[in-house]
Design a protein around this motif. Structure first.
Motif, PDB file in Angstrom:
ATOM      1  N   PRO A  53       0.757  -1.312  -0.128  1.00  0.00           N
ATOM      2  CA  PRO A  53       0.040   0.015  -0.026  1.00  0.00           C
ATOM      3  C   PRO A  53       0.770   1.282   0.088  1.00  0.00           C
ATOM      4  O   PRO A  53       0.446   2.481   0.447  1.00  0.00           O
ATOM      5  CB  PRO A  53      -0.870  -0.237   1.142  1.00  0.00           C
ATOM      6  CG  PRO A  53       0.319  -0.652   2.332  1.00  0.00           C
ATOM      7  CD  PRO A  53       1.148  -1.396   1.399  1.00  0.00           C
ATOM      8  N   ASP A  58      -6.162   6.095  -6.927  1.00  0.00           N
ATOM      9  CA  ASP A  58      -7.470   5.698  -6.596  1.00  0.00           C
ATOM     10  C   ASP A  58      -8.338   5.811  -7.712  1.00  0.00           C
ATOM     11  O   ASP A  58      -7.877   6.132  -8.936  1.00  0.00           O
ATOM     12  CB  ASP A  58      -8.037   6.734  -5.607  1.00  0.00           C
ATOM     13  CG  ASP A  58      -8.136   8.228  -6.054  1.00  0.00           C
ATOM     14  OD1 ASP A  58      -8.089   8.407  -7.098  1.00  0.00           O
ATOM     15  OD2 ASP A  58      -8.233   9.086  -5.198  1.00  0.00           O
ATOM     16  N   ILE A  64      -2.003   7.826  -4.078  1.00  0.00           N
ATOM     17  CA  ILE A  64      -2.435   7.347  -2.619  1.00  0.00           C
ATOM     18  C   ILE A  64      -1.579   6.277  -2.171  1.00  0.00           C
ATOM     19  O   ILE A  64      -0.981   5.545  -2.952  1.00  0.00           O
ATOM     20  CB  ILE A  64      -4.163   7.237  -2.336  1.00  0.00           C
ATOM     21  CG1 ILE A  64      -4.298   5.813  -3.150  1.00  0.00           C
ATOM     22  CG2 ILE A  64      -4.857   8.026  -2.930  1.00  0.00           C
ATOM     23  CD1 ILE A  64      -5.729   5.156  -3.019  1.00  0.00           C
ATOM     24  N   ASP A  69       1.660   9.784   1.348  1.00  0.00           N
ATOM     25  CA  ASP A  69       1.387  10.693   2.615  1.00  0.00           C
ATOM     26  C   ASP A  69       2.878  11.379   3.059  1.00  0.00           C
ATOM     27  O   ASP A  69       2.811  12.317   3.255  1.00  0.00           O
ATOM     28  CB  ASP A  69       0.933   9.764   3.655  1.00  0.00           C
ATOM     29  CG  ASP A  69      -0.515   9.437   3.314  1.00  0.00           C
ATOM     30  OD1 ASP A  69      -1.156   9.970   2.557  1.00  0.00           O
ATOM     31  OD2 ASP A  69      -1.162   8.424   4.121  1.00  0.00           O
ATOM     32  N   SER A 204      -0.844  -7.229   0.904  1.00  0.00           N
ATOM     33  CA  SER A 204      -2.036  -6.161   0.475  1.00  0.00           C
ATOM     34  C   SER A 204      -2.532  -6.962  -0.713  1.00  0.00           C
ATOM     35  O   SER A 204      -3.880  -7.166  -0.869  1.00  0.00           O
ATOM     36  CB  SER A 204      -1.548  -4.973   0.070  1.00  0.00           C
ATOM     37  OG  SER A 204      -0.929  -4.271   1.110  1.00  0.00           O
ATOM     38  N   SER A 256      -1.005   7.910   9.065  1.00  0.00           N
ATOM     39  CA  SER A 256      -0.832   7.275   7.784  1.00  0.00           C
ATOM     40  C   SER A 256      -0.411   5.755   7.806  1.00  0.00           C
ATOM     41  O   SER A 256      -1.182   4.991   7.118  1.00  0.00           O
ATOM     42  CB  SER A 256       0.193   7.889   7.161  1.00  0.00           C
ATOM     43  OG  SER A 256       0.481   7.272   5.975  1.00  0.00           O
ATOM     44  N   LYS A 259      -3.649   3.611   8.500  1.00  0.00           N
ATOM     45  CA  LYS A 259      -4.589   3.629   7.547  1.00  0.00           C
ATOM     46  C   LYS A 259      -4.364   2.575   6.556  1.00  0.00           C
ATOM     47  O   LYS A 259      -5.027   1.705   5.927  1.00  0.00           O
ATOM     48  CB  LYS A 259      -4.633   4.877   6.827  1.00  0.00           C
ATOM     49  CG  LYS A 259      -5.419   4.671   5.559  1.00  0.00           C
ATOM     50  CD  LYS A 259      -5.867   6.268   4.791  1.00  0.00           C
ATOM     51  CE  LYS A 259      -6.736   6.229   3.682  1.00  0.00           C
ATOM     52  NZ  LYS A 259      -6.960   7.571   3.284  1.00  0.00           N
ATOM     53  N   TRP A 260      -3.003   2.553   6.061  1.00  0.00           N
ATOM     54  CA  TRP A 260      -2.305   1.661   5.086  1.00  0.00           C
ATOM     55  C   TRP A 260      -1.765   0.426   5.559  1.00  0.00           C
ATOM     56  O   TRP A 260      -1.881  -0.675   4.308  1.00  0.00           O
ATOM     57  CB  TRP A 260      -1.439   2.437   4.436  1.00  0.00           C
ATOM     58  CG  TRP A 260      -1.779   3.830   3.857  1.00  0.00           C
ATOM     59  CD1 TRP A 260      -1.245   4.996   4.273  1.00  0.00           C
ATOM     60  CD2 TRP A 260      -2.499   4.118   2.549  1.00  0.00           C
ATOM     61  NE1 TRP A 260      -2.001   6.158   3.483  1.00  0.00           N
ATOM     62  CE2 TRP A 260      -2.726   5.424   2.723  1.00  0.00           C
ATOM     63  CE3 TRP A 260      -3.553   3.120   2.207  1.00  0.00           C
ATOM     64  CZ2 TRP A 260      -3.654   6.037   1.639  1.00  0.00           C
ATOM     65  CZ3 TRP A 260      -4.409   3.800   1.037  1.00  0.00           C
ATOM     66  CH2 TRP A 260      -4.353   5.055   1.191  1.00  0.00           C
ATOM     67  N   ASP A 265      -9.390  -1.239   4.593  1.00  0.00           N
ATOM     68  CA  ASP A 265     -10.548  -0.369   4.067  1.00  0.00           C
ATOM     69  C   ASP A 265     -10.205   0.610   2.985  1.00  0.00           C
ATOM     70  O   ASP A 265     -11.122   0.697   2.045  1.00  0.00           O
ATOM     71  CB  ASP A 265     -11.040   0.364   5.228  1.00  0.00           C
ATOM     72  CG  ASP A 265     -11.493  -0.280   6.382  1.00  0.00           C
ATOM     73  OD1 ASP A 265     -11.875  -1.543   6.308  1.00  0.00           O
ATOM     74  OD2 ASP A 265     -11.455   0.362   7.435  1.00  0.00           O
ATOM     75  N   TRP A 266      -8.900   0.719   2.710  1.00  0.00           N
ATOM     76  CA  TRP A 266      -8.518   1.512   1.693  1.00  0.00           C
ATOM     77  C   TRP A 266      -8.666   0.951   0.391  1.00  0.00           C
ATOM     78  O   TRP A 266      -8.384   1.706  -0.881  1.00  0.00           O
ATOM     79  CB  TRP A 266      -7.073   1.927   1.823  1.00  0.00           C
ATOM     80  CG  TRP A 266      -6.124   1.044   2.006  1.00  0.00           C
ATOM     81  CD1 TRP A 266      -5.694   0.190   3.230  1.00  0.00           C
ATOM     82  CD2 TRP A 266      -5.313  -0.131   1.119  1.00  0.00           C
ATOM     83  NE1 TRP A 266      -4.732  -0.623   3.240  1.00  0.00           N
ATOM     84  CE2 TRP A 266      -4.511  -1.041   1.944  1.00  0.00           C
ATOM     85  CE3 TRP A 266      -5.274  -0.133  -0.345  1.00  0.00           C
ATOM     86  CZ2 TRP A 266      -3.749  -1.800   1.329  1.00  0.00           C
ATOM     87  CZ3 TRP A 266      -4.576  -0.988  -0.963  1.00  0.00           C
ATOM     88  CH2 TRP A 266      -4.000  -1.884  -0.071  1.00  0.00           C
ATOM     89  N   GLU A 269     -10.648   2.146  -2.412  1.00  0.00           N
ATOM     90  CA  GLU A 269     -10.523   3.434  -3.023  1.00  0.00           C
ATOM     91  C   GLU A 269      -9.725   3.283  -4.157  1.00  0.00           C
ATOM     92  O   GLU A 269      -9.364   4.014  -5.256  1.00  0.00           O
ATOM     93  CB  GLU A 269      -9.639   4.428  -2.167  1.00  0.00           C
ATOM     94  CG  GLU A 269     -10.239   4.706  -0.840  1.00  0.00           C
ATOM     95  CD  GLU A 269      -9.447   5.470  -0.035  1.00  0.00           C
ATOM     96  OE1 GLU A 269      -8.557   6.339  -0.377  1.00  0.00           O
ATOM     97  OE2 GLU A 269      -9.213   5.368   1.280  1.00  0.00           O
TER      98      GLU A 269
END
Length: 273
Positions: A53, A58, A64, A69, A204, A256, A259-260, A265-266, A269
């Motif tokens: 990730p 996206d 992304i 980030d 991932s 960050s 999230k990744w 959940d990403w 996107e």
């Protein structure tokens, strides 16, 4: 007379020393990327989407991921705009050399051969190479199980995984693909028996394709990822090291990372292949 000769000799020595100092300084001076970025108020970041990730696009075509980030945090610290330029992974270092980009932030492993062409800031992430196999392959427990004549290992061109696979596999065939998604698709479509790639990327991809692939997570190697700048641009390296010291572990970096790397959940996107 003797006093006059000594004076002339000392002046000559001083001129020679001054000349040598001036030439050495000119030869070692490397224009600072940092100065150029501040002057144009834009940081151009070279990246290679497809390393989940760390760097992806996206559904709107925006860049992304964890590296994105980090790049935006660098831009915020410098108070400049961040512009991303996409390349194949093996095209990143040449693009840095020609000045198309200011830095490389693309999950690039710090290696000695790369350090001959670029300079790296301190590591910003620790990872390693692992094996990915088809979901239906329940027999393979390690990379050695696939090192047999007739087996094909897919790798992403120019990556550490590609280099490592070509070093350790003595009997299996190594097949180069443009990037990790292409290598993984070859695996899913039955054109390869395994893929060697970075652990976060494999985790991932398995999360996105749980019915098709599985990771074998015994690390084959341990590696550090680094931000690359032009060779000997030490001013920019020093600034990046100072930035990383303050950014790693900060609320922004922890958010960050969470999230990744702590959920998937990403995935909703991410741009559809």
């Amino acid at each position: 007379m003797m006093k006059k000769l000594i004076t002339i000799f000392l002046i000559a020595i001083a001129l020679i020393v001054a000349g040598c100092s001036k030439n050495t300084s000119t030869e070692e001076k490397v224009p600072s990327t940092l100065d150029n970025v501040l002057k144009k108020k834009t940081l151009v970041v070279g990246t290679a989407p497809g390393y989940f990730p760390f760097e992806m696009k996206d559904s709107k075509g925006e860049f992304i991921g964890y590296d994105m980030d980090t790049a935006r945090a660098i831009g915020e610290a410098l108070k400049v705009k961040v512009e991303f330029k996409q390349f194949g992974f093996d095209g990143l270092i040449p693009a840095l050399g020609t000045g198309e980009i200011d830095i490389i932030l693309a999950g690039m492993t710090i290696r000695g051969d790369r350090a001959l062409a670029v300079s790296f800031a301190n590591p910003y992430f620790a990872t390693g190479q692992v094996l990915m196999v088809p979901k239906g392959d329940t027999a393979t427990k390690s990379w050695e199980d696939l090192d047999q004549p007739g087996k094909k290992i897919a790798v992403s061109l120019g990556t550490t995984g590609a280099l490592l696979a070509k070093q350790i596999f003595k009997n299996a065939e190594i097949a180069d693909f443009e990037d990790f998604p292409a290598a993984s698709m070859a695996l899913v479509q039955g054109q390869a028996d395994g893929v060697i790639y970075d652990e976060p990327g494999v985790r991932s991809y398995e999360g996105m394709n749980p019915d098709n692939v599985r990771g074998v997570y015994d690390l084959i190697s341990k590696e550090n990822l680094g931000i690359a700048v032009r060779k000997n641009d030490l001013e920019t390296v020093q600034w990046l090291n100072s930035f990383l010291d303050s950014y790693k572990g900060s609320p922004a970096e922890l958010e960050s990372f969470s999230k990744w790397f702590e959920n998937v959940d990403w995935m909703d996107e991410v741009e559809a292949e």
